[in-house]
Write a protein that holds these residues in place. Structure first.
Motif, short mmCIF file in Angstrom:
data_model
loop_
_atom_site.label_atom_id
_atom_site.label_comp_id
_atom_site.label_asym_id
_atom_site.label_seq_id
_atom_site.Cartn_x
_atom_site.Cartn_y
_atom_site.Cartn_z
N GLU A 45 0.87 -1.18 0.00
CA GLU A 45 0.00 0.00 0.00
C GLU A 45 0.90 1.23 0.00
OE1 GLU A 45 -2.50 1.81 -0.30
OE2 GLU A 45 -3.94 0.30 -0.93
N ILE A 46 0.32 2.40 0.21
CA ILE A 46 1.03 3.62 -0.12
C ILE A 46 2.29 3.86 0.72
CG2 ILE A 46 -0.40 5.09 1.36
CD1 ILE A 46 -0.09 7.22 -0.99
N THR A 47 2.31 3.40 1.98
CA THR A 47 3.54 3.53 2.76
C THR A 47 4.08 2.15 3.14
OG1 THR A 47 2.50 3.69 4.97
CG2 THR A 47 2.75 5.74 3.71
N ARG A 105 7.40 6.17 5.17
CA ARG A 105 8.10 6.12 3.89
C ARG A 105 7.13 5.67 2.80
NH1 ARG A 105 13.37 2.50 5.58
NH2 ARG A 105 13.93 3.62 7.51
N ILE A 106 7.13 6.38 1.68
CA ILE A 106 6.29 6.00 0.55
C ILE A 106 6.84 4.73 -0.09
CG2 ILE A 106 5.40 6.71 -1.71
CD1 ILE A 106 4.21 8.27 0.64
N PHE A 129 2.21 5.22 -6.29
CA PHE A 129 2.31 5.79 -4.95
C PHE A 129 3.16 7.07 -4.97
CE2 PHE A 129 1.84 1.17 -3.39
CZ PHE A 129 0.46 1.27 -3.48
N HIS A 130 4.21 7.09 -5.77
CA HIS A 130 4.99 8.32 -5.89
C HIS A 130 4.16 9.43 -6.54
CE1 HIS A 130 8.73 6.84 -4.31
NE2 HIS A 130 8.78 5.85 -5.18
N HIS A 131 3.32 9.07 -7.50
CA HIS A 131 2.43 10.06 -8.12
C HIS A 131 1.47 10.63 -7.10
CE1 HIS A 131 -0.44 11.92 -10.83
NE2 HIS A 131 -1.39 11.18 -10.28
N GLN A 136 -0.24 10.93 5.58
CA GLN A 136 -1.33 10.86 6.55
C GLN A 136 -2.35 9.80 6.15
OE1 GLN A 136 -3.13 14.66 7.59
NE2 GLN A 136 -1.60 14.86 9.20
N PHE A 137 -2.25 9.33 4.92
CA PHE A 137 -3.14 8.28 4.43
C PHE A 137 -2.69 6.90 4.93
CE2 PHE A 137 -5.48 6.51 0.51
CZ PHE A 137 -6.72 6.71 1.12
#
Length: 378
Positions: free
Chosen positions: A59-61, A115-116, A122-124, A135-136
């Motif tokens: 997921e995103i992080t 960390r992303i 996810f970088h986008h 925060q997501f």
């Protein structure tokens, strides 16, 4: 299907009505102080080497992991797969000295330390949304319900909106955030509302009209794909489903499976009875959603059609009684029993978390106990 149709992201794939799939976003934290830890890459690499590992994704992080089930019709098979994937993930995490749990938000992590995950999308998202991306780092359950066509999907999406407070209140498991009690049963949802394409879907009932709406957004450069829509319930044309996205990740797979079967039973009843719809169903929507997030099962729900008010727990109990009379789905009863116990007195996971915290007054200890509960030991 032609190659052109296959390449069309808005082509609504036909699926068996009322089939189910579940996605769960999980927390990864260390054994030292129970704070989130960036272990997703290592954990995914380890799991993917194992046979029959199930569908495990980032997921995103780096402190998040998503698990997904296959397609199911019945509660027993869905629960069996969720337990199997959970056990696989927990066993792999143990080898890395990492803990895993459900819960809608980590009680004391700091978003700035995340960390992303190294993936182009996810970088986008991080580049577009700035600090909101980190925060997501909140954790939800997504429930997919199969639909035969796009028109039925949109009808079901809007009819199901009446029950969004039920899912929020039953799944609520994020009372603590950034080290404090937020006074919300589900604080996770507030993080999602910060995104510009969150909230309810527009009141569109035909797939060709939805296609036109989406193409206008895409023509303006607002969206590129369905993934850019963070709606509470959204269509997933590539799967042939609608996706209910308002639930915190529960602390047990048993609750996760019960919520999915509840969605299936509601969809079955809605598609059989076909109640008339108008945009008035959304008049109390924001109010009802806020009450579910803030007060959980003790919140108030306004029925948009009858204009009556009653506690969310009472409305859920009445709905379960009505659904339980369906002779076509007797296998739903074990799932309903889980939900009946919640509305009947034991409360949701937010209640368990507060009760557990008040015994030891330690958020790290609470997180550790969440991990034990996720294993099936709590």
């Amino acid at each position: 299907m032609s190659a052109l149709e296959a390449a069309d992201p808005l082509n609504f794939s036909q699926s068996r009505p009322l089939t189910l799939g579940v996605e769960l976003e999980l927390q990864l934290f260390n054994t030292r102080d129970c704070d989130l830890t960036p272990a997703a890459s290592d954990l995914i690499d380890l799991i993917e080497r194992q046979p029959h590992a199930g569908d495990v994704k980032p997921e995103i992080t780096q402190s998040m992991l998503e698990i997904s089930t296959g397609i199911h019709d019945r509660h027993d098979a869905l629960l069996a797969e969720l337990r199997s994937v959970r056990n696989t993930v927990v066993a792999a995490a143990d080898r890395l000295n990492v803990l895993v749990s459900g819960g809608g938000a980590h009680p004391f992590q700091h978003w700035s330390e995340r960390r992303i995950f190294d993936k182009p999308r996810f970088h986008h998202v991080s580049a577009l949304y700035g600090y909101l991306a980190k925060q997501f780092t909140v954790f939800g359950q997504h429930i997919h319900v199969g639909c035969p066509n796009g028109d039925d999907a949109l009808y079901l999406l809007h009819a199901m909106s009446r029950y969004v407070p039920h899912f929020i209140a039953l799944a609520a498991s994020s009372p603590y955030l950034q080290g404090v009690d937020t006074a919300f049963d589900s604080s996770r949802y507030n993080a999602i509302l910060a995104f510009p394409l969150s909230g309810r879907a527009p009141f569109v009932l035909r797939w060709d009209e939805f296609r036109g709406y989406f193409e206008r957004l895409r023509g303006l450069g607002v969206v590129e794909s369905i993934k850019d829509l963070y709606w509470d319930i959204r269509p997933k044309p590539e799967f042939g489903t609608i996706e209910v996205r308002v639930c915190d990740t529960p602390l047990t797979v048993e609750t996760a499976a019960a919520l999915a079967i509840y969605a299936q039973a509601l969809a079955r009843r809605i598609l059989a009875e076909r109640p008339a719809l108008s945009e008035d169903i959304y008049l109390p929507y924001g109010y009802n959603r806020f009450h579910a997030c803030r007060f959980g099962l003790d919140g108030e729900l306004i029925d948009p059609m009858t204009r009556t008010r009653r506690p969310i727990a009472e409305d859920i109990a009445a709905t379960l009684d009505a659904l339980g009379a369906d002779p076509s789905a007797p296998e739903s009863e074990p799932a309903f029993a889980v939900l009946r116990r919640m509305v009947g007195g034991i409360g949701n996971d937010a209640y368990w978390m507060r009760s557990t915290y008040h015994v030891g007054r330690s958020l790290p200890d609470l997180v550790f106990r969440q991990a034990e509960r996720w294993r099936g030991h709590g």
